[in-house]
Design a protein around this motif. Sequence first.
Motif, PDB file in Angstrom:
ATOM      1  N   HIS A  12      13.390 -65.169  18.657  1.00 15.57           N
ATOM      2  CA  HIS A  12      12.626 -65.520  19.851  1.00 15.57           C
ATOM      3  C   HIS A  12      11.875 -66.840  19.634  1.00 15.57           C
ATOM      4  O   HIS A  12      11.345 -67.082  18.553  1.00 15.57           O
ATOM      5  CB  HIS A  12      11.623 -64.398  20.166  1.00 15.57           C
ATOM      6  N   PRO A  13      11.810 -67.672  20.666  1.00 18.13           N
ATOM      7  CA  PRO A  13      11.174 -68.991  20.509  1.00 18.13           C
ATOM      8  C   PRO A  13       9.746 -68.927  19.974  1.00 18.13           C
ATOM      9  O   PRO A  13       9.342 -69.796  19.186  1.00 18.13           O
ATOM     10  CB  PRO A  13      11.193 -69.551  21.939  1.00 18.13           C
ATOM     11  N   SER A  14       9.004 -67.909  20.337  1.00 12.67           N
ATOM     12  CA  SER A  14       7.620 -67.828  19.837  1.00 12.67           C
ATOM     13  C   SER A  14       7.573 -67.675  18.322  1.00 12.67           C
ATOM     14  O   SER A  14       6.649 -68.160  17.672  1.00 12.67           O
ATOM     15  CB  SER A  14       6.899 -66.625  20.458  1.00 12.67           C
ATOM     16  N   GLU A 246       2.962 -62.370  12.570  1.00 10.95           N
ATOM     17  CA  GLU A 246       1.795 -62.607  13.424  1.00 10.95           C
ATOM     18  C   GLU A 246       2.223 -62.925  14.860  1.00 10.95           C
ATOM     19  O   GLU A 246       1.663 -62.399  15.820  1.00 10.95           O
ATOM     20  CB  GLU A 246       0.934 -63.737  12.840  1.00 10.95           C
ATOM     21  N   ALA A 247       3.233 -63.764  14.982  1.00 12.44           N
ATOM     22  CA  ALA A 247       3.723 -64.092  16.331  1.00 12.44           C
ATOM     23  C   ALA A 247       4.327 -62.868  17.006  1.00 12.44           C
ATOM     24  O   ALA A 247       4.187 -62.663  18.220  1.00 12.44           O
ATOM     25  CB  ALA A 247       4.760 -65.220  16.238  1.00 12.44           C
ATOM     26  N   TYR A 248       4.976 -62.067  16.224  1.00 12.53           N
ATOM     27  CA  TYR A 248       5.672 -60.884  16.732  1.00 12.53           C
ATOM     28  C   TYR A 248       4.684 -59.883  17.319  1.00 12.53           C
ATOM     29  O   TYR A 248       4.925 -59.254  18.358  1.00 12.53           O
ATOM     30  CB  TYR A 248       6.443 -60.272  15.567  1.00 12.53           C
ATOM     31  N   LEU A 249       3.561 -59.751  16.647  1.00 13.18           N
ATOM     32  CA  LEU A 249       2.558 -58.770  17.084  1.00 13.18           C
ATOM     33  C   LEU A 249       1.645 -59.310  18.175  1.00 13.18           C
ATOM     34  O   LEU A 249       1.005 -58.529  18.903  1.00 13.18           O
ATOM     35  CB  LEU A 249       1.706 -58.322  15.886  1.00 13.18           C
ATOM     36  N   ALA A 250       1.580 -60.640  18.292  1.00 11.89           N
ATOM     37  CA  ALA A 250       0.606 -61.239  19.214  1.00 11.89           C
ATOM     38  C   ALA A 250       0.940 -60.912  20.670  1.00 11.89           C
ATOM     39  O   ALA A 250       2.102 -61.003  21.085  1.00 11.89           O
ATOM     40  CB  ALA A 250       0.564 -62.748  19.000  1.00 11.89           C
ATOM     41  N   ASP A 256       7.253 -56.087  24.204  1.00 12.94           N
ATOM     42  CA  ASP A 256       7.917 -56.758  25.315  1.00 12.94           C
ATOM     43  C   ASP A 256       9.402 -56.959  25.008  1.00 12.94           C
ATOM     44  O   ASP A 256      10.279 -56.623  25.817  1.00 12.94           O
ATOM     45  CB  ASP A 256       7.224 -58.107  25.546  1.00 12.94           C
ATOM     46  N   LEU A 257       9.683 -57.472  23.796  1.00 13.96           N
ATOM     47  CA  LEU A 257      11.081 -57.714  23.421  1.00 13.96           C
ATOM     48  C   LEU A 257      11.855 -56.409  23.335  1.00 13.96           C
ATOM     49  O   LEU A 257      13.012 -56.323  23.780  1.00 13.96           O
ATOM     50  CB  LEU A 257      11.142 -58.447  22.080  1.00 13.96           C
TER      51      LEU A 257
END
Lengths: 347, 347, 347, 347
Positions: A12-14, A246-250, A256-257
């Motif tokens: 994912h881009p994030s 961190e991005a995954y949990l934010a 959502d994914l």
Amino acid sequence: MFFASDNTGPVHPSVLEALSAANEGYLPSYGAEDAMGRVTASLREILGAPQAEVRLVATGTAANALLLATLSRPWDTIFCHELAHIEQDECGAPEFYSDAKLTLVNGPDAKMGPEALEAAITASATGGRSVHQVQAGPVSLTNVTERGTLYTVDEVTTLAGVARAHGLPVHMDGSRFANAVAALGCAPSDLVRDLDALSLGGTKNGCMGVEAAVIFDPEKAWEFDLRRKRGAHLFSKHRYLTAQMEAYLADGLWLDLAGRANAACARLAEGLASVPDIALMHPPEANMIFFEAPRALHAALHAKGARYATMAPLDGDGAARIGARLVCDWSAREEMVDAFVEAARAG
Amino acid sequence: MFFASDNTGPVHPSVLEALSAANEGYLPSYGAEDAMGRVTASLREILGAPQAEVRLVATGTAANALLLATLSRPWDTIFCHELAHIEQDECGAPEFYSDAKLTLVNGPDAKMGPEALEAAITASATGGRSVHQVQAGPVSLTNVTERGTLYTVDEVTTLAGVARAHGLPVHMDGSRFANAVAALGCAPSDLVRDLDALSLGGTKNGCMGVEAAVIFDPEKAWEFDLRRKRGAHLFSKHRYLTAQMEAYLADGLWLDLAGRANAACARLAEGLASVPDIALMHPPEANMIFFEAPRALHAALHAKGARYATMAPLDGDGAARIGARLVCDWSAREEMVDAFVEAARAG
Amino acid sequence: MFFASDNTGPVHPSVLEALSAANEGYLPSYGAEDAMGRVTASLREILGAPQAEVRLVATGTAANALLLATLSRPWDTIFCHELAHIEQDECGAPEFYSDAKLTLVNGPDAKMGPEALEAAITASATGGRSVHQVQAGPVSLTNVTERGTLYTVDEVTTLAGVARAHGLPVHMDGSRFANAVAALGCAPSDLVRDLDALSLGGTKNGCMGVEAAVIFDPEKAWEFDLRRKRGAHLFSKHRYLTAQMEAYLADGLWLDLAGRANAACARLAEGLASVPDIALMHPPEANMIFFEAPRALHAALHAKGARYATMAPLDGDGAARIGARLVCDWSAREEMVDAFVEAARAG
Amino acid sequence: MFFASDNTGPVHPSVLEALSAANEGYLPSYGAEDAMGRVTASLREILGAPQAEVRLVATGTAANALLLATLSRPWDTIFCHELAHIEQDECGAPEFYSDAKLTLVNGPDAKMGPEALEAAITASATGGRSVHQVQAGPVSLTNVTERGTLYTVDEVTTLAGVARAHGLPVHMDGSRFANAVAALGCAPSDLVRDLDALSLGGTKNGCMGVEAAVIFDPEKAWEFDLRRKRGAHLFSKHRYLTAQMEAYLADGLWLDLAGRANAACARLAEGLASVPDIALMHPPEANMIFFEAPRALHAALHAKGARYATMAPLDGDGAARIGARLVCDWSAREEMVDAFVEAARAG
């Protein structure tokens, strides 16, 4: 039409952006970066486990094998479903790390029932404490299961109760934990309340390669640390694992994914259910389904560019009907799903 | 002023860009992506080894431990310098993976000499083939060594000759292989000509987390594959390991980055050599130096913000002079180097 | 009335005498005594295997675990019946020594059928050579089986053929090999013709503690030697293992003793078959039988001094009928057998 | 003139008789025989350790490896002298059973000094608890040492104190424990007061093959039991191990036999000390001595029928003087000793 696995899609881009953002200047290595503290705090809150320790590794097999080794002793046996990933797909990694055996429990839809688990535990301890048999060790549940089904919160509680009654710890292989939570609509904390350890996957759900090993008894964390290093799974440039997680949990990105993947899969299941000659093999509950179809239909779908795994070779001369697996990840688009259903209907 | 390690700096932008570029659509997992074929071809050409098999893992310890396990049998002993990373810094990972022992060889500047190696091998086989002792197994050379010195091409050839004369395979721990090649000014192929296996590092030299395990005898590759999976080191989204390595090898980036690190370190060594009270402990030959200085000088440098490892705690009350290590990576800037030398001179 | 096991009886006088006879003066240790050469020659002749290498250990578990380790690789799985001693009664010793897994095969009377074996091997190799699964390894047959039944020569040949067709080696757990040969009335060589390794038991059949590990491919013997020493199973005063085995093999004593045990057991089976309320659970073929009887009958027998194992505790409140095992060794006298049958009939 | 080892001689008649006496009727297997309770009680009294648990195995390597595995964790390192049997002569058995490493400590006469031990422990823990290094584990002392010297009671206490100060358990490899006690003239309890585990040898001192593994913390016994079974070292016809040990301990036979061996060796040492060209290499303190002599003298002695081990091949062309080992067991007669000294003097 790509449904081979949820490890064949992009990141994912994030998550990618987080890697770039983390790529600044000097930072201590091996997990001592500040961000790791934030990841631990975040997971403690999400899981309702203020004492839990969190460690990151890059593969789901590493999370499973290291956690099970930490929960067991070399002369133990680990109870799991006969279709569990730790039995079927890890080339013996759990045994390599733990030196323990695996005792296989049957049950429909890749789920252990409480009676079957109780029977297996009891059988392993026949006649009381005997030195001739391996000893009863951890119980490992896979949720989402390897057939795309779910253990509900109540089912987890019941199975954990069986384990607890025998003094056995409980591990959850949650390489698709996000998909399970999203599909169940429960609080994450409900699903882990009775666990001693959780492998919480990121890789299959939009990350590049990161899994959280959650250890609910903090006294076990140091042993895990030594096992991780000794297993060569401690990253020096650890910040890049941390950044992914961190991005995954934010902002609930992980759920959502998973929700997107589940929705795509539900659409796929619904579509296929209406195709004559196709039969779903298990209740479609998360982001992975299994279906049976004539050999010729599989061949036709592959010829049209569909990519997915069948449970027997298509060019063999065995059964007329063959089972197959379809997996959706976060990036599966509706059009792709619809195209597949259409192709299946066209035959 | 950050000289703690070459794993505390950022990833080179080209490597990050390669991750983004790889982040497109569906790709087969577990190393079956096309780019992996290109990486193998590239390394075969660079190393002059058209038969070599290449596998990627994420940590240097994994590369070392898996390769040594593939070269040895459980009742073997592995010969290495007493300061080798596999002995000092891997928490027993080589033994965990191989079941073999380590036999330690002494020698100045973290290098084994041929006589010492010969003596160690001979001692391990006293009285011929005996079942009471572990058997002589692989020889492992670290290049760049753990004291920042180098084995020259001739030295590698000589040591490998000692091993060969006893029928033993040779492994090189090249977590800083690029620094060694850049410093020696040799062809990479010259340095590997006599090896059975090479751990070729990327992580410490601008990558995020990728090491190439090079297996010169292709018949050993399948065993390595099984050991890698069983050790939980096979990445599902393997494309992101491949992308790093491909970018690292492209257009000589790996040697360019190593050259920068080496140059920064040479400047640092030259500067410190002129500081009274400071003594270099080993010839400065690559990107890592060791120096001795008064306790107070270390304290002053740390107070000014310098970050590096000392070989004894600064707040102890031991020896007046303390050894320390300084490492430069590709991103070490001249100004930072000069500032450190200036601070050291100021005391 | 002692039928608990064939390891609860005394040693045959000839074996004890051999220990005394061996107790003279100085002899080289660790198996270098001349008598070991005679034992090897004797077993080669008995087994019709002039190339075979023979090693002695003191426990059946050691023979099994060391031989299986020698035949397998750490990422293999060993195929055996789900009731095999190596699965049920060795506390994970085979896995400890080999690092391999066990794959369990079902079948009536503790015997694997060729179809079930073929299916298990094929399932373990689905989709061809894949790194995600453990690899197919040795097949281990127990003869006499753990339910007192026999594999005939033809059955061994057929099962070995299944293994061979997949390139897999074959091991026989012959802790009761003598009983099998005596009961089948075959030549020992017929029963081992298709084996790669045999654990030939002495302990249960009149010896004190000695088992022959027979390695049919002499090239494997050195590996076995190292594994034996490393496993701490190499005896320094080895002459006393050798003396036992030499006496055991001399003048057909081993078959004579097995024949006595088998005959006692046949008498026991015949007697019990005529008792109402008692049902034999498997064909009585060697020196061990299983029977089902009412809980109260078991209790009465134990009250009268009978000693044997039941498959559920007598003081539980489970099923009304409980299975049990009776074993005869070489020293079981007719009067004891008859007394037991009488007691069973009396109820 | 047989001095090759104390494992090349016969079994003492009392031990053989005990085997015959034990050979009556049916007895429970696996150590449940009554006599084992008597052995435990006897050793508890002898060692002044009323809580200690005792287990029997057949080889000294098994006792050492199983006890060290029970005292350590896989990521530990075991401290021992570089000449220790566990390092030099067990083909890696301690590592196989424990998964731990060995850290070698130097010192004259095969003894660790407290400073050297302290330095080794401290070095292994530099910088405090770090995941990158193996952790400090048990300390293992060999008494009688591998060079025939002794640790006194005070020396054991001092070394154990060093270990205790770091929280480390202490093991004694006492394959010649009886010789040590007899030579020191101490109470056995004095020598074990500070131990966590003791391997108390019988095999080298008149038994056939039995060693007592003494576990001073009874809570560790169950783990030992499982490790013993899993290592295939649990004897089914255990009564014959028990009988040996019971006879060995009865009426002080164990100390009597050790005293005989020590006396023979003292006579040998005294005789050789007076031979020109012969130099004792270590203080002769128990039943084993080392001496240096010209190559030609060794050759002459061997030609006259002497049997003992030299530290280099006699037919090589190395040093003019070669070291050698002479061992006396309980059965070494004065005439044999005198004949050897005479032969040495004759040259």
